[in-house]
Scaffold this active site. Structure first.
Site, PDB file in Angstrom:
ATOM      1  N   ARG A  49     111.280 -38.501  13.515  1.00  0.00           N
ATOM      2  CA  ARG A  49     112.338 -39.507  13.606  1.00  0.00           C
ATOM      3  C   ARG A  49     111.881 -40.723  14.399  1.00  0.00           C
ATOM      4  NH1 ARG A  49     116.889 -37.566  16.709  1.00  0.00           N
ATOM      5  NH2 ARG A  49     117.800 -39.595  16.260  1.00  0.00           N
ATOM      6  N   HIS A  58     112.572 -44.487  13.397  1.00  0.00           N
ATOM      7  CA  HIS A  58     113.367 -45.378  14.244  1.00  0.00           C
ATOM      8  C   HIS A  58     112.547 -46.579  14.696  1.00  0.00           C
ATOM      9  CE1 HIS A  58     117.055 -42.810  15.434  1.00  0.00           C
ATOM     10  NE2 HIS A  58     116.570 -42.388  14.280  1.00  0.00           N
ATOM     11  N   ASP A  59     111.238 -46.408  14.858  1.00  0.00           N
ATOM     12  CA  ASP A  59     110.390 -47.532  15.226  1.00  0.00           C
ATOM     13  C   ASP A  59     110.314 -48.530  14.077  1.00  0.00           C
ATOM     14  OD1 ASP A  59     108.569 -49.071  16.736  1.00  0.00           O
ATOM     15  OD2 ASP A  59     106.859 -48.084  15.780  1.00  0.00           O
ATOM     16  N   VAL A 110     113.345 -50.986  13.215  1.00  0.00           N
ATOM     17  CA  VAL A 110     113.697 -52.036  14.175  1.00  0.00           C
ATOM     18  C   VAL A 110     112.436 -52.832  14.496  1.00  0.00           C
ATOM     19  CG1 VAL A 110     114.741 -52.557  16.406  1.00  0.00           C
ATOM     20  CG2 VAL A 110     115.454 -50.510  15.144  1.00  0.00           C
ATOM     21  N   GLY A 125     110.100 -53.509  12.646  1.00  0.00           N
ATOM     22  CA  GLY A 125     108.932 -52.993  11.945  1.00  0.00           C
ATOM     23  C   GLY A 125     108.183 -51.963  12.771  1.00  0.00           C
ATOM     24  N   ASP A 144     105.980 -51.280  15.029  1.00  0.00           N
ATOM     25  CA  ASP A 144     105.203 -52.006  16.037  1.00  0.00           C
ATOM     26  C   ASP A 144     105.199 -51.319  17.400  1.00  0.00           C
ATOM     27  OD1 ASP A 144     107.813 -52.420  16.829  1.00  0.00           O
ATOM     28  OD2 ASP A 144     107.551 -54.558  17.269  1.00  0.00           O
ATOM     29  N   GLU A 159     114.982 -50.640  23.177  1.00  0.00           N
ATOM     30  CA  GLU A 159     115.474 -49.830  22.057  1.00  0.00           C
ATOM     31  C   GLU A 159     115.699 -48.372  22.441  1.00  0.00           C
ATOM     32  OE1 GLU A 159     112.860 -50.175  18.640  1.00  0.00           O
ATOM     33  OE2 GLU A 159     112.552 -52.291  19.076  1.00  0.00           O
ATOM     34  N   ASN A 192     119.215 -44.007  19.837  1.00  0.00           N
ATOM     35  CA  ASN A 192     117.919 -43.445  20.208  1.00  0.00           C
ATOM     36  C   ASN A 192     117.975 -42.492  21.397  1.00  0.00           C
ATOM     37  OD1 ASN A 192     116.398 -44.774  18.203  1.00  0.00           O
ATOM     38  ND2 ASN A 192     116.344 -46.649  19.421  1.00  0.00           N
ATOM     39  N   HIS A 249     115.384 -34.391   7.178  1.00  0.00           N
ATOM     40  CA  HIS A 249     116.424 -33.626   7.876  1.00  0.00           C
ATOM     41  C   HIS A 249     116.254 -32.125   7.687  1.00  0.00           C
ATOM     42  CE1 HIS A 249     119.429 -37.254   7.961  1.00  0.00           C
ATOM     43  NE2 HIS A 249     118.414 -37.399   8.802  1.00  0.00           N
ATOM     44  N   SER A 270     115.920 -22.532   8.820  1.00  0.00           N
ATOM     45  CA  SER A 270     114.517 -22.963   8.677  1.00  0.00           C
ATOM     46  C   SER A 270     114.302 -24.345   9.276  1.00  0.00           C
ATOM     47  CB  SER A 270     114.100 -22.959   7.200  1.00  0.00           C
ATOM     48  OG  SER A 270     114.854 -23.897   6.449  1.00  0.00           O
TER      49      SER A 270
END
Length: 323
Positions: free
Chosen positions: A61, A65-66, A69, A71, A73, A87, A93, A191, A245
């Protein structure tokens, strides 16, 4: 007519973003400057995942998530300062974990190749290696990203897809990043690993429309099971996203979604669009699945979003702060 023109412009913008993204990235970018980087990161991750497999979901994740937002980076890794909230401290987050693992991998790489490999690339490599460690697919990670110097909390609120999103909002949000409907439903398959706090879905159990009702798109038997684990206003209890699982990367997520047992509204929403629904049903019903291959392709595509390359940005010495 105006709506149609706007839609065309939106698709064109997404195409141009996609074309621009990824310039300067390639597999084996560090072949001469840090040839053992992938081996070093993998060794670090193998040790971590052997004792803490529950970190696999959060680390996967983190890359997502990086990238959504500013890109891909590494801005998700920066700490807040006295003058600016970063962030990582934005509400979406707060459930992320594993920053210390990125730091551990970065430190090991720095010992071999000081000042060469970006934190953004380490995040991408860690996401792949965490997935493989949980019996998931492997893919060739393009590298060459550089690290951004800006991280703003409010941008996470406006750019990260919400677990409460409907299908229209999801499709538009992904298109704005140059990602397709297929990318949306493929990467939602992540997920299959990890857990979620009750607060991300309890509205579906107790007060879906503000009248004390349940979400009709969620299987009623599953609602009964979830209510046993999550009481109203419970913000701390963790629930497996793929019950039984959640530490194994498999295609069982699609079986659950097809049975109306996707944990989030954004999972159930995949049944509300003809193209995403077809993919869900196909993966759920066919033993020989294309999911693993598709996941690698979409991860590479996502990893190109908004990257900094060449002389842009920097190569951070420490991932949590700019140089």
């Amino acid at each position: 007519m105006a709506t149609a023109k706007f839609s065309v412009l939106l698709l064109l913008l997404a195409f141009l973003i996609c074309m621009a993204d990824g310039q300067g990235l390639k597999v084996g970018f560090y072949k001469k400057t840090c040839p053992k980087v992938e081996t070093i990161v993998k060794k670090t991750m193998d040790k971590v995942m052997a004792v803490a497999p529950s970190l696999g979901g959060p680390l996967l994740r983190m890359h997502f998530h990086d990238c959504f937002v500013r890109g891909c980076d590494g801005s998700i890794l920066l700490n807040s300062t006295q003058n600016s909230q970063a962030e990582k401290d934005s509400f979406p987050n707060l459930s992320l974990r594993g920053y210390q693992i990125i730091d551990r991998a970065k430190s090991a790489v720095e010992k071999a190749c000081p000042g060469v490999v970006s934190c953004a690339d380490i995040v991408a490599l860690v996401a792949r290696d965490a997935t493989v460690a949980l019996k998931g697919p492997s893919w060739k990670v393009e590298t060459g990203r550089r690290d951004g110097r800006v991280s703003i909390s409010t941008e996470a609120l406006t750019n990260l897809p919400s677990p409460f999103s409907n299908i229209t909002t999801l499709i538009q949000g992904w298109q704005q990043k140059g990602l397709s409907r297929k990318d949306l439903v493929v990467l939602s398959g992540g997920h299959t690993i990890g857990t979620s706090h009750c607060g991300a879905f309890t509205n579906r159990l107790y007060n879906f429309t503000g009248k004390g009702d349940t979400d009709p798109s969620l299987d009623s038997n599953y609602i009964v099971n979830l209510k046993k684990k999550c009481k109203p206003n419970d913000q701390t209890t963790l629930v497996q996203m793929d019950p039984g699982s959640f530490k194994t990367f498999d295609k069982n997520y699609y079986t659950l979604v097809a049975k109306r047992r996707g944990l989030f509204q954004s999972d159930s929403a995949l049944l509300n669009d003809s193209k995403t629904r077809i993919y869900v049903k196909h993966q759920a019903e066919h033993f020989k699945s294309s999911f693993f291959k598709d996941f690698g392709v979409s991860m590479v595509k996502m990893g190109r979003v908004g990257v900094l390359t060449g002389s842009a940005g920097e190569i951070r010495k420490v991932c949590s702060r700019i140089n």
